[in-house]
Design an enzyme around this catalytic site. Structure first.
Site, PDB file in Angstrom:
ATOM      1  N   THR A 146       6.142  32.020  14.189  1.00  0.00           N
ATOM      2  CA  THR A 146       7.143  30.581  14.072  1.00  0.00           C
ATOM      3  C   THR A 146       6.227  30.325  12.931  1.00  0.00           C
ATOM      4  OG1 THR A 146       8.725  29.655  14.971  1.00  0.00           O
ATOM      5  CG2 THR A 146       6.052  29.748  16.512  1.00  0.00           C
ATOM      6  N   SER A 147       6.959  29.327  12.434  1.00  0.00           N
ATOM      7  CA  SER A 147       6.636  28.328  11.432  1.00  0.00           C
ATOM      8  C   SER A 147       5.252  27.704  11.833  1.00  0.00           C
ATOM      9  CB  SER A 147       7.322  27.559  10.952  1.00  0.00           C
ATOM     10  OG  SER A 147       8.377  27.974  10.366  1.00  0.00           O
TER      11      SER A 147
ATOM     12  N   HIS B 294     -20.358 -17.102  23.257  1.00  0.00           N
ATOM     13  CA  HIS B 294     -19.809 -17.913  23.318  1.00  0.00           C
ATOM     14  C   HIS B 294     -19.681 -18.833  21.329  1.00  0.00           C
ATOM     15  CE1 HIS B 294     -18.637 -16.330  27.067  1.00  0.00           C
ATOM     16  NE2 HIS B 294     -19.473 -16.769  27.752  1.00  0.00           N
TER      17      HIS B 294
ATOM     18  N   SER C 208     -15.174 -16.067  -6.496  1.00  0.00           N
ATOM     19  CA  SER C 208     -14.229 -17.073  -6.248  1.00  0.00           C
ATOM     20  C   SER C 208     -13.983 -17.128  -7.672  1.00  0.00           C
ATOM     21  CB  SER C 208     -14.425 -18.605  -5.563  1.00  0.00           C
ATOM     22  OG  SER C 208     -13.668 -18.981  -6.262  1.00  0.00           O
TER      23      SER C 208
ATOM     24  N   ARG D 241      -5.086   2.206  -5.833  1.00  0.00           N
ATOM     25  CA  ARG D 241      -6.085   0.916  -6.392  1.00  0.00           C
ATOM     26  C   ARG D 241      -7.714   1.850  -5.659  1.00  0.00           C
ATOM     27  NH1 ARG D 241      -7.020  -4.238  -7.386  1.00  0.00           N
ATOM     28  NH2 ARG D 241      -8.311  -5.271  -6.613  1.00  0.00           N
TER      29      ARG D 241
ATOM     30  N   HIS E 236      12.545  24.953   2.932  1.00  0.00           N
ATOM     31  CA  HIS E 236      11.457  24.999   3.934  1.00  0.00           C
ATOM     32  C   HIS E 236      10.563  26.000   3.545  1.00  0.00           C
ATOM     33  CE1 HIS E 236       9.901  26.963   7.841  1.00  0.00           C
ATOM     34  NE2 HIS E 236      11.633  26.651   8.586  1.00  0.00           N
ATOM     35  N   ASP E 237       9.619  24.620   4.473  1.00  0.00           N
ATOM     36  CA  ASP E 237       8.070  25.047   3.577  1.00  0.00           C
ATOM     37  C   ASP E 237       7.258  26.143   3.806  1.00  0.00           C
ATOM     38  OD1 ASP E 237       8.307  24.010   6.037  1.00  0.00           O
ATOM     39  OD2 ASP E 237       7.007  21.881   5.332  1.00  0.00           O
TER      40      ASP E 237
END
Length: 491
Positions: A145-146, A194, A318, A31, A107-108
């Site tokens: 490393t990844s 308040h 409405s 949407r 493994h990406d």
């Protein structure tokens, strides 16, 4: 034999999960797609893979350009351009190719490595047989490393999303609120503390308070650091020094991270600690909550009649009451800000913890950065459109002020206190006397003037107070709005 209809099996519905093109599970990709689409370039799974390719390519170029690995050939400008074109031309076909490879590698990041190596192997067809790109194939993902790739990719993604998409939208909103504050700086309005009638203010001053709060958070977000590291499996440069002990890997690492436009983090485990993300998300969540406060305040002013929703009335307010124009922009914003803040809180709380040198809780967590920022961006759009459809109604505010003369009680009792200190007789118990006059019932302007003129105040004080109305009792409210433009105001 008669069959009981109640026992007949209902016809099977078609599975919506099988519809092509795929139907979005969440509203951001359904949407609300048009509003949040710019984030796809930064925070989608495809954007993550594109940034991984970018980091791998730049690391290869960095290693060869700085003669880090002995014997590795230098790349020509044409060859560097060829590599960078992998990133520039990253498209739906690249996404599909990576997906197919990942189904094999499971493994990406390895799929990204293989993609680049395939491009290097194919380079002679484009650049000629004398290109050295196939020779540097094993420098792709060298000593990495990844998480060396992932942390840098995520830092670039979040940096782009915040600086190029979210911040411009947030700044435009705050500028819009600030403009409204200046426009209505002198429009008197009954305050409510308040929920009760209180010392009058101006509409502009109240909007200025919110704009000022939001700008403080934007300054923090605008100044955020985006940290990165590339230092191996446990942050020790172990593989780097084992392979090429003569290189200054710490300096090489720092230079590369800063080359990407990030801040180098020298001390990490396998992962960059994500503390910068937690800090950023806390600031963004705080901005969300201040904006939520704005949305609820403006909603309340609409309900009081202080704002009229006059533009965009071709919409259905409405489904059954034709007179209504519902403040749905602000209500939708509230909900999206709450979702965004909850996600940002969760991201910040989860990302700062990693068991020992590595666990994978951060991996799936970071894939939700997009929804967290997306719901905030959607809320920004809602509030901006909601504010654009409002007109202030000073007459409604004036009627409310004129119905609450008792709010002048504070001014009168304060003047009595000052006069008493100056030696004027008969000024005893000012608070209590105004309390007796005003509390629990309404008074008119005539009632207040009669009271003031009968106190025995010095004539000039009595006349000043007698001339005061709730609409003129706004103090320095209008003047305070101008502090929005003052860079010298302290945070």
């Amino acid at each position: 034999m008669t069959t009981d209809d109640s026992t007949e099996a209902a016809p099977a519905r078609r599975s919506l999960a099988d519809v092509t093109p795929p139907i979005a599970l969440g509203p951001l990709d359904g949407r609300y797609r048009a509003v949040v689409a710019p984030l796809v370039d930064h925070l989608s799974e495809a954007a993550l893979n594109r940034e991984r390719v970018h980091v791998e390519v730049e690391w290869l170029i960095h290693l060869t350009s700085h003669h880090v690995v002995p014997g590795a050939p230098m790349l020509s400008g044409e060859e560097r351009e060829h590599l960078r074109r992998i990133v520039l031309e990253f498209d739906e076909h690249t996404v599909a190719e990576l997906a197919a490879t990942e189904r094999i590698t499971v493994h990406d990041v390895k799929a990204v490595e293989y993609l680049i190596k395939e491009r290097l192997a194919a380079a002679p067809a484009t650049l000629g047989s004398d290109t050295v790109l196939p020779q540097v194939s094993e420098l792709v993902h060298f000593a990495c490393t990844s998480e060396d790739i992932n942390n840098l990719a995520y830092a670039l993604m979040v940096q782009g999303a915040v600086r190029k998409v979210w911040l411009p939208s947030a700044k435009a909103l705050v500028d819009q609120v600030a403009a409204m504050a200046h426009e209505h700086a002198e429009v008197p309005m009954l305050a409510r503390t308040h929920g009760q009638p209180a010392t009058p203010t101006t509409l502009g001053k109240e909007l200025a308070v919110l704009a000022h709060r939001l700008r403080r958070q934007l300054r923090r977000i605008d100044g955020a650091e985006y940290l990165g590291k590339i230092n191996g499996a446990t942050g020790t440069y172990g593989a780097h020094l084992a392979a090429v002990p003569g290189a200054d890997w710490i300096a090489i690492s720092r230079g590369f991270v800063e080359h990407l436009g990030l801040t180098w983090n020298p001390l990490t485990t396998q992962i960059e600690s994500h503390d910068w993300q937690a800090e950023l998300y806390a600031d963004m969540a705080r901005f969300n909550r201040v904006l939520h406060n704005l949305a609820t305040d403006v909603w309340t002013y609409i309900s009081l009649g202080y704002f009229a929703q006059v533009r965009g009335q071709g919409t259905v307010g409405s489904s059954t009451m034709p007179h209504k124009v519902n403040p749905i922009r602000f209500e939708n914003a509230e909900a999206n800000l709450e979702i965004s803040s909850a996600l940002l809180d969760t991201l910040g709380a989860t990302l700062v913890t990693s068991r020992l040198q590595r666990d994978l809780t951060d991996s799936t967590t970071q894939r939700n950065i997009g929804p967290a920022v997306g719901h905030s961006l959607l809320a920004l759009d809602n509030v901006r459109r909601g504010l654009a459809g409002l007109d202030a109604d000073p007459a409604a505010m004036a009627r409310d002020l004129d119905a609450n003369w008792e709010v002048l009680g504070e001014a009168v009792q304060s003047a009595m206190r000052a006069a008493g200190v100056a030696g004027v007789r008969g000024m005893e118990n000012p608070y209590e006397r105004l309390k007796e006059l005003t509390r629990g019932h309404r008074i008119t302007g005539d009632d207040m003037r009669e009271f003031v003129l009968g106190l025995g105040l010095p004539e000039h004080v009595a006349q000043r107070l007698a001339a005061m109305t709730p609409a003129t009792y706004t103090g320095a409210a209008a003047e305070l709005v101008h502090y929005l433009d003052s860079p010298s105001v302290s945070d």
